[in-house]
Design a protein around this motif. Sequence first.
Motif, PDB file in Angstrom:
ATOM      1  N   HIS A   1      45.713  27.312 -72.396  1.00  0.00           N
ATOM      2  CA  HIS A   1      45.020  28.594 -72.325  1.00  0.00           C
ATOM      3  C   HIS A   1      43.962  28.736 -73.417  1.00  0.00           C
ATOM      4  O   HIS A   1      42.908  29.328 -73.210  1.00  0.00           O
ATOM      5  N   GLY A   2      44.263  28.216 -74.595  1.00  0.00           N
ATOM      6  CA  GLY A   2      43.363  28.419 -75.723  1.00  0.00           C
ATOM      7  C   GLY A   2      42.023  27.721 -75.581  1.00  0.00           C
ATOM      8  O   GLY A   2      41.057  28.096 -76.252  1.00  0.00           O
ATOM      9  N   ILE A   3      41.937  26.707 -74.738  1.00  0.00           N
ATOM     10  CA  ILE A   3      40.658  25.998 -74.567  1.00  0.00           C
ATOM     11  C   ILE A   3      39.670  26.848 -73.790  1.00  0.00           C
ATOM     12  O   ILE A   3      38.466  26.766 -73.993  1.00  0.00           O
ATOM     13  N   ARG A   4      40.140  27.703 -72.893  1.00  0.00           N
ATOM     14  CA  ARG A   4      39.274  28.594 -72.118  1.00  0.00           C
ATOM     15  C   ARG A   4      38.350  27.803 -71.195  1.00  0.00           C
ATOM     16  O   ARG A   4      37.181  27.602 -71.477  1.00  0.00           O
ATOM     17  N   PHE A   5      38.891  27.325 -70.101  1.00  0.00           N
ATOM     18  CA  PHE A   5      38.027  26.717 -69.097  1.00  0.00           C
ATOM     19  C   PHE A   5      38.603  26.917 -67.703  1.00  0.00           C
ATOM     20  O   PHE A   5      39.806  26.917 -67.501  1.00  0.00           O
ATOM     21  N   GLY A   6      37.691  27.147 -66.758  1.00  0.00           N
ATOM     22  CA  GLY A   6      38.022  27.328 -65.363  1.00  0.00           C
ATOM     23  C   GLY A   6      36.763  27.037 -64.559  1.00  0.00           C
ATOM     24  O   GLY A   6      35.706  26.746 -65.119  1.00  0.00           O
ATOM     25  N   TYR A   7      36.859  27.125 -63.237  1.00  0.00           N
ATOM     26  CA  TYR A   7      35.684  26.830 -62.427  1.00  0.00           C
ATOM     27  C   TYR A   7      35.712  27.616 -61.125  1.00  0.00           C
ATOM     28  O   TYR A   7      36.761  28.123 -60.709  1.00  0.00           O
ATOM     29  N   MET A   8      34.563  27.738 -60.505  1.00  0.00           N
ATOM     30  CA  MET A   8      34.440  28.373 -59.205  1.00  0.00           C
ATOM     31  C   MET A   8      33.783  27.401 -58.242  1.00  0.00           C
ATOM     32  O   MET A   8      33.007  26.522 -58.645  1.00  0.00           O
ATOM     33  N   VAL A   9      34.117  27.550 -56.946  1.00  0.00           N
ATOM     34  CA  VAL A   9      33.548  26.719 -55.891  1.00  0.00           C
ATOM     35  C   VAL A   9      32.949  27.632 -54.833  1.00  0.00           C
ATOM     36  O   VAL A   9      33.576  28.610 -54.415  1.00  0.00           O
TER      37      VAL A   9
ATOM     38  N   ALA B   1      28.171  22.582 -55.889  1.00  0.00           N
ATOM     39  CA  ALA B   1      28.998  23.677 -55.377  1.00  0.00           C
ATOM     40  C   ALA B   1      29.943  24.236 -56.431  1.00  0.00           C
ATOM     41  O   ALA B   1      30.773  25.084 -56.119  1.00  0.00           O
ATOM     42  N   VAL B   2      29.814  23.780 -57.676  1.00  0.00           N
ATOM     43  CA  VAL B   2      30.775  24.138 -58.726  1.00  0.00           C
ATOM     44  C   VAL B   2      30.050  24.725 -59.928  1.00  0.00           C
ATOM     45  O   VAL B   2      28.974  24.260 -60.316  1.00  0.00           O
ATOM     46  N   ALA B   3      30.642  25.757 -60.510  1.00  0.00           N
ATOM     47  CA  ALA B   3      30.201  26.298 -61.799  1.00  0.00           C
ATOM     48  C   ALA B   3      31.422  26.403 -62.699  1.00  0.00           C
ATOM     49  O   ALA B   3      32.427  26.999 -62.302  1.00  0.00           O
ATOM     50  N   MET B   4      31.349  25.811 -63.883  1.00  0.00           N
ATOM     51  CA  MET B   4      32.459  25.892 -64.841  1.00  0.00           C
ATOM     52  C   MET B   4      32.200  27.010 -65.842  1.00  0.00           C
ATOM     53  O   MET B   4      31.060  27.212 -66.281  1.00  0.00           O
ATOM     54  N   GLY B   5      33.255  27.716 -66.210  1.00  0.00           N
ATOM     55  CA  GLY B   5      33.112  28.827 -67.137  1.00  0.00           C
ATOM     56  C   GLY B   5      34.043  28.710 -68.318  1.00  0.00           C
ATOM     57  O   GLY B   5      35.007  27.928 -68.309  1.00  0.00           O
ATOM     58  N   ASN B   6      33.769  29.496 -69.333  1.00  0.00           N
ATOM     59  CA  ASN B   6      34.611  29.582 -70.515  1.00  0.00           C
ATOM     60  C   ASN B   6      35.800  30.490 -70.193  1.00  0.00           C
ATOM     61  O   ASN B   6      35.916  31.614 -70.671  1.00  0.00           O
TER      62      ASN B   6
END
Length: 518
Positions: A230-238, A84-89
Amino acid sequence: MAENVTSLFRSSAAHSPSMAALTRAAGDGAGPIDFCIPVNPYFPTPGMWDEMAGRLRDIITYYPSSADTITAELCNLLQLPPQAVAMGNGSTELITWIDHLLVRESLAVPVPTFGRWTDQPMETGKRVDMFPLQESSGFALDLAQYAEFIRARGTRAAVICNPNNPDGGFLHKHAIVQFMDAMADLDLVVIDESFLEFADAEAEPSVVQEAMLRPNVIVLRSLGKNFGLHGIRFGYMVANPALAGRVRSMLPKWNLNAFAEYVVFMLKEHGAEYAQSLQQVRRDRLDMSSQLSALPGLTVYPSQGNFLFVRLPVGAEGTVVRDRLLSEHRILVRECGNKIGSSSRFLRLVVRPQTDVRRLVSALEQVLYGTRRGAAVPELSTGTSYSSGTAAVDRLMSNGVGMPLAAQAMAAAPMPAAPVPVPAAPQPVAAQPMAPQPVAPQPMPMPTPVAPQPMPMPVAPAAAAQSPYEVPAAGPTPPGVPARGGLTAAQVRGTNGLTPAPAQGWPNSGAWPNAAGA
């Protein structure tokens, strides 16, 4: 830096120059105090920084693991199913793919909000139906009116940011779930929770669990903002597995970098420190709101994010305030003139430790009022020599030849023969709110600093002895200044439907929350 501050902002494609660019411009290797980028100032801990520094060579030398491996570790931490998860840059990568894959023809967005929700679909030729949040109601989002707007426009996808950026407005979980159910026939509903972990108005405010059960709902979450990276650039969606899988299948195999991998795998040992950092940001938000609310003419809106949305006093031009804060005091702030639905009279100020806030307040006093605390707000500028907006915003707000529509209207209007009486009630400086129209987005009205509401004369020294910030009795109360006997923004915190709740820690010192924040 003083001589080239304006050119730094003018040459940047973003709303502000990068910290690297500002540090280079300073010439001494030191950047400004950052009240612009909304990042957690208390995390990572000093020990975590030392640990990452000790592994720097290995981290940047080798390829990271696949995104699936990193996602599985994050899901183990947050108690979410990896399907159920996708991680993004960064969340912007996910917003881009959401737009390309799932937004067919139109997207409804309350404004002002995070710029990529308006700019991204416009860049791909979609119709963006902008629902204007009203300054008169503190930029609160009325979900019933928003739903009616969506139905009237025939919009096929909708976005809600909770808390909203830049104002920090908050919606309770039950209200968002009701909205999701009412919009079950849309192609897509996105709930952007990028700043939700800074909220304390509700113990379990996230709707990720509810999103996984619905076929058309995506919840977007940030990691860089919460973790101070912030500089690492990572987040996710559910989302439900089919929807999440559709986005995940389009992402590159190595869209996540080795720093992101290292941080995700070290987080499980630092749950207690992370909880403490969030609690400290919440305490700092209250203190910062109280200090800023004491400045005459400055309005501070209730916020559940790690930032505060403020309206400058009458006559203050945001770009001038921003440039002077940077050049004279080495303080970087976010001027919001390029946000659709906002204007240069508004700043977004990131919550920072009290030492930094005291420096900000002192700088604002000097820029806004000179050396006389409590004096009438001066006319800082009649405008800037350049546009603070992006090209897309300029097109929306001008006639195509560079002259703002609001300025055209003022230029064409006849001058009154005599001074117009000012009503007793405070009048907003911004133009009248734009009513929703059943067509494509309409130009947003632009405020003008040329003709502010009359300010009352400063109080004589003897009359002002009781308080350096006393509001004069004569004349109408200017916008942004509480009427005599009224309440400041800090005092009315929570009266817009928020019920403050104590910050919730985790069951044991090393545990992490599940996705709902429990």
